[in-house]
Write an enzyme that holds these catalytic residues in place. Sequence first.
Site, PDB file in Angstrom:
ATOM      1  N   ASP A 194       0.833  -1.213   0.000  1.00 59.62           N
ATOM      2  CA  ASP A 194       0.000   0.000   0.000  1.00 59.62           C
ATOM      3  C   ASP A 194       0.870   1.267   0.000  1.00 59.62           C
ATOM      4  O   ASP A 194       2.108   1.189   0.001  1.00 59.62           O
ATOM      5  CB  ASP A 194      -0.924  -0.071   1.228  1.00 59.62           C
ATOM      6  CG  ASP A 194      -2.276   0.567   1.005  1.00 59.62           C
ATOM      7  OD1 ASP A 194      -2.416   1.362   0.053  1.00 59.62           O
ATOM      8  OD2 ASP A 194      -3.201   0.282   1.790  1.00 59.62           O
TER       9      ASP A 194
ATOM     10  N   ASP B  33     -10.181   3.366  -3.413  1.00 59.65           N
ATOM     11  CA  ASP B  33     -10.894   2.146  -3.009  1.00 59.65           C
ATOM     12  C   ASP B  33     -12.283   2.046  -3.636  1.00 59.65           C
ATOM     13  O   ASP B  33     -12.942   3.045  -3.890  1.00 59.65           O
ATOM     14  CB  ASP B  33     -11.049   2.115  -1.483  1.00 59.65           C
ATOM     15  CG  ASP B  33      -9.703   1.933  -0.808  1.00 59.65           C
ATOM     16  OD1 ASP B  33      -8.676   1.840  -1.508  1.00 59.65           O
ATOM     17  OD2 ASP B  33      -9.691   1.878   0.430  1.00 59.65           O
TER      18      ASP B  33
HETATM   19  C1  GLA Z   1      -6.003   1.356   1.520  1.00 57.87           C
HETATM   20  C2  GLA Z   1      -6.155   0.331   0.402  1.00 57.87           C
HETATM   21  C3  GLA Z   1      -7.272  -0.628   0.761  1.00 57.87           C
HETATM   22  C4  GLA Z   1      -6.953  -1.324   2.085  1.00 57.87           C
HETATM   23  C5  GLA Z   1      -6.737  -0.282   3.177  1.00 57.87           C
HETATM   24  C6  GLA Z   1      -6.208  -0.910   4.443  1.00 57.87           C
HETATM   25  O1  GLA Z   1      -7.121   2.176   1.599  1.00 57.87           O
HETATM   26  O2  GLA Z   1      -6.421   0.964  -0.815  1.00 57.87           O
HETATM   27  O3  GLA Z   1      -7.463  -1.590  -0.257  1.00 57.87           O
HETATM   28  O4  GLA Z   1      -5.817  -2.138   1.923  1.00 57.87           O
HETATM   29  O5  GLA Z   1      -5.795   0.703   2.764  1.00 57.87           O
HETATM   30  O6  GLA Z   1      -5.997   0.036   5.463  1.00 57.87           O
END
Ligand code: GLA
Length: 393
Positions: A154, A209
């Site tokens: 990430d 997301d």
């Molecule tokens: C980010 C990523 C998500 C998830 C969260 C976890 O937002 O894009 O897919 O992994 O972090 O905290």
Amino acid sequence: MVSCLAAFSLLTAAQVARADDPPPPLNDDGLARTPPMGWNSWNKFACNVDEALIRKTADAMVSSGMREAGYQYVVIDDCWHGARDAHGDIQPDAKRFPSGMKALGDYIHAKGLKFGIYSDAGLKTCGGRPGSWGHEYQDAKQYAAWGVDYLKYDWCMAGTQDARSAYYIMSSALQASGRDIVLSICEWGTSKPWLWADKVGNLWRTTGDIYDKWEGVRDYSSGVMNIVDKQAELYPYARPGHWNDPDMLEVGNGGMTTEEYRSHFSLWAMLAAPLIAGNDIAGMDAPTKAILTNREVIAVDQDPLGQQARRVSKEGELEVWVRPLQGGGRAVVLLNRGAAPAQVGFDWTQMDYPATLKAKVRDLWAGKDVGVHAGRYEATAASHGVVMLKVQP
Ligand code: GLA
């Protein structure tokens, strides 16, 4: 024969390469020849992860038929971490994972599945756990010792790092770990990873997301239709080993209708997207299972040619997407984003077929052949629904 002078000037050119130049291309690592399939904890469970959940999910991956349908990776997303030990080695949260990660990896492998984990290129993960910045090689070595097969990496708290360089460091660390580990790049499309990430990892997120709605934007999250619109121009960048990732599936999480989930799954298959289920596998209902395990739709996603679909027409709420398949066939999705059922059609020329070419048409969700056609085909798509076809000359 290369003269000494020529050899010297080559060497000099390489030596003076600037630190911020693109990293040299890595050879294909042979992983993810088709888009990875599996399950990830985040969409349904967020930070509520522990070893009981992961074991129960691994069991259910087998008993539900998900494994047989092709799903392999069981990925623990954020919040599994404890602190680093005295040597700086990352450890799991001992309360949530008392048996340790090696034992959990062994359990997953014994089920015929693969083990995935999550970290972050910054100081901390998005959930505030320790990130890998400055510990990349040490963490990759630890993951390899645990039997990890897949790393989602990430981009929270990444400071002023250059994304390409930061991901390249982890990619190199994974390669040095001595284990085959798929690298899932999760920097949300910010630095246009489709332009560089095929040299670095196996899949790259193209957006922020997903959230469990047909359409809309909420904070940094987008509904399925908003994400789909951002994929339309990215088809040139997908190929075996290297995939655009429009984020994990929401199928079965309760925020959409069965029709909408079928459309979501169909479009991900057309996009050659990783199929990473994000629901409660142990508790899923029959319609959810029927969507996630539809063999003919999965076969489109996993087509070995590895070409991503193009949107060949968009007229108001009605769209046609075409994906070339190995063997000269085409997968076609007729998408109706409108509020009422609608007739959607396409011409053979939109699939790069001569108008006179006779082809067998099969409706993949109905599971039946719908005749031999030439020139044009039309069908009725439900509101927020798709008709998904395979066309084979
Ligand atoms: C980010 C990523 C998500 C998830 C969260 C976890 O937002 O894009 O897919 O992994 O972090 O905290």
